[in-house]
Design a protein around this motif. Structure first.
Motif, short mmCIF file in Angstrom:
data_model
loop_
_atom_site.label_atom_id
_atom_site.label_comp_id
_atom_site.label_asym_id
_atom_site.label_seq_id
_atom_site.Cartn_x
_atom_site.Cartn_y
_atom_site.Cartn_z
N TRP A 72 -8.91 0.53 -7.22
CA TRP A 72 -9.04 0.05 -5.74
C TRP A 72 -10.41 -0.41 -5.49
O TRP A 72 -10.61 -1.33 -4.80
CB TRP A 72 -8.50 1.43 -5.09
CG TRP A 72 -7.30 1.62 -4.95
CD1 TRP A 72 -6.20 0.46 -5.17
CD2 TRP A 72 -6.54 2.65 -4.65
NE1 TRP A 72 -4.92 1.11 -4.84
CE2 TRP A 72 -5.03 2.29 -4.59
CE3 TRP A 72 -6.95 4.06 -4.18
CZ2 TRP A 72 -4.06 3.34 -4.22
CZ3 TRP A 72 -6.04 4.93 -3.72
CH2 TRP A 72 -4.61 4.70 -3.98
N VAL B 258 0.82 -1.27 -0.01
CA VAL B 258 0.10 0.12 -0.01
C VAL B 258 0.90 1.16 -0.03
O VAL B 258 0.83 2.14 -0.71
CB VAL B 258 -1.00 0.16 1.28
CG1 VAL B 258 -1.58 1.29 1.28
CG2 VAL B 258 -1.87 -1.10 1.28
N SER C 156 3.19 1.33 -3.42
CA SER C 156 2.62 1.83 -4.64
C SER C 156 1.70 2.87 -4.57
O SER C 156 1.62 3.52 -5.57
CB SER C 156 1.83 0.40 -4.85
OG SER C 156 0.78 0.51 -3.58
N THR C 157 1.39 3.43 -3.57
CA THR C 157 0.51 4.89 -3.36
C THR C 157 1.59 5.76 -3.59
O THR C 157 1.21 6.82 -4.54
CB THR C 157 -0.12 4.89 -1.79
OG1 THR C 157 -1.07 3.63 -1.97
CG2 THR C 157 -0.76 6.19 -1.98
N THR D 245 -3.04 -4.28 -7.55
CA THR D 245 -2.84 -2.99 -7.51
C THR D 245 -1.39 -2.74 -8.41
O THR D 245 -1.42 -1.59 -9.04
CB THR D 245 -2.26 -2.59 -5.93
OG1 THR D 245 -3.65 -2.68 -5.11
CG2 THR D 245 -2.13 -1.03 -5.82
#
Length: 261
Positions: free
Chosen positions: A130, A96, A99-100, A166
């Motif tokens: 998402w 998370v 990648s964010t 993702t």
């Protein structure tokens, strides 16, 4: 990429100074027919994996994939500590936080390069993706594998793999956005192909760590990649209208910089 030559340019093949290169203001659009064709094949894989899992036909394949990296009665991982750490490093690229941050950095870079349409399209791809992945996890509700010991912490439902979905969505979507800087097919294919390979490595790392079935990561990766190509084809026009709106012009920091100089 477009280029201009100064009055004292010597030979046609001589290198140009960096200041003589001009980034295309709007970029070169991706071929939507090719994007939809790639998406159709990937969606077919995604649907097939959903059918296999929900009908209980994926068990032999899942078991073989989980045991491929294990040995002995305690199913300890092969390859030693160095390989195990490398796999953890690879899987972190789809986490998370990383990648964010990667997606956020890409959006900022696109905005500073005056590629507002591509930035808008990329944001829409990620946010809607998402939601799609979360919805599928809730609908299927598959528990994580318990056949082999987990080599990293993982929570939530197993199908489809969130890391796989993702990473494919973000890295391929990002490659599609930056591929618009060039109209050369070799450049575009290299960017998109590299993103597909990197995201596939992230996906398979989840199996090696024992926290996902192979069918989880195949479904997650194919779904994320399919969504990236689908969004590039179908969301470009809405993103273009949003990026060219008066509100977008007012919010764009580069617009203020240009008018302030």
């Amino acid at each position: 990429m477009q280029e201009t030559r100064g009055p004292h340019a010597s030979a046609p093949d001589s290198p140009l100074p960096a200041e003589n290169y001009a980034v295309p203001e709007r970029g070169f659009t991706i071929d939507r027919h090719k994007a939809l064709l790639a998406a159709a094949g990937l969606w077919a894989v995604w649907i097939f994996m959903i059918w296999l899992v929900t009908q209980g036909h994926s068990t032999p394949f899942d078991r073989s994939g989980l045991l491929l990296y294990r040995s002995g009665v305690d199913f300890h991982p092969l390859g030693g500590n160095m390989l195990e750490e490398a796999v953890r490093d690879i899987t972190a690229l789809g986490g998370v936080i990383l990648s964010t941050l990667t997606a956020l950095a890409a959006v900022i870079a696109l905005l500073f390069l005056r590629m507002r349409r591509e930035a808008t399209l990329f944001v829409a791809t990620v946010v809607l993706g998402w939601g799609l992945n979360a919805l599928m996890k809730t609908i299927v509700g598959r528990e994580r594998p318990t056949l082999v010991p987990h080599l990293t912490e993982a929570a939530g439902y197993s199908f489809p793999s969130g890391h796989s979905f993702t990473s494919a969505m973000i890295y391929i979507g990002m490659a599609l956005a930056f591929a618009s800087f060039s109209k050369r097919h070799s450049v575009r294919y290299t960017l998109i192909g590299s993103a597909m390979v990197i995201s596939a490595m992230i996906a398979w790392s989840r199996v090696m760590l024992g926290v996902h079935f192979p069918s989880d990561v195949i479904a997650g990766w194919s779904g994320g990649a399919a969504w990236a190509f689908t969004a590039a084809a179908l969301l470009y026009e809405p993103a273009k209208r949003a990026a060219d709106s008066d509100a977008a012009h007012r919010l764009d920091p580069m617009e203020h910089e240009v008018h302030g100089t």
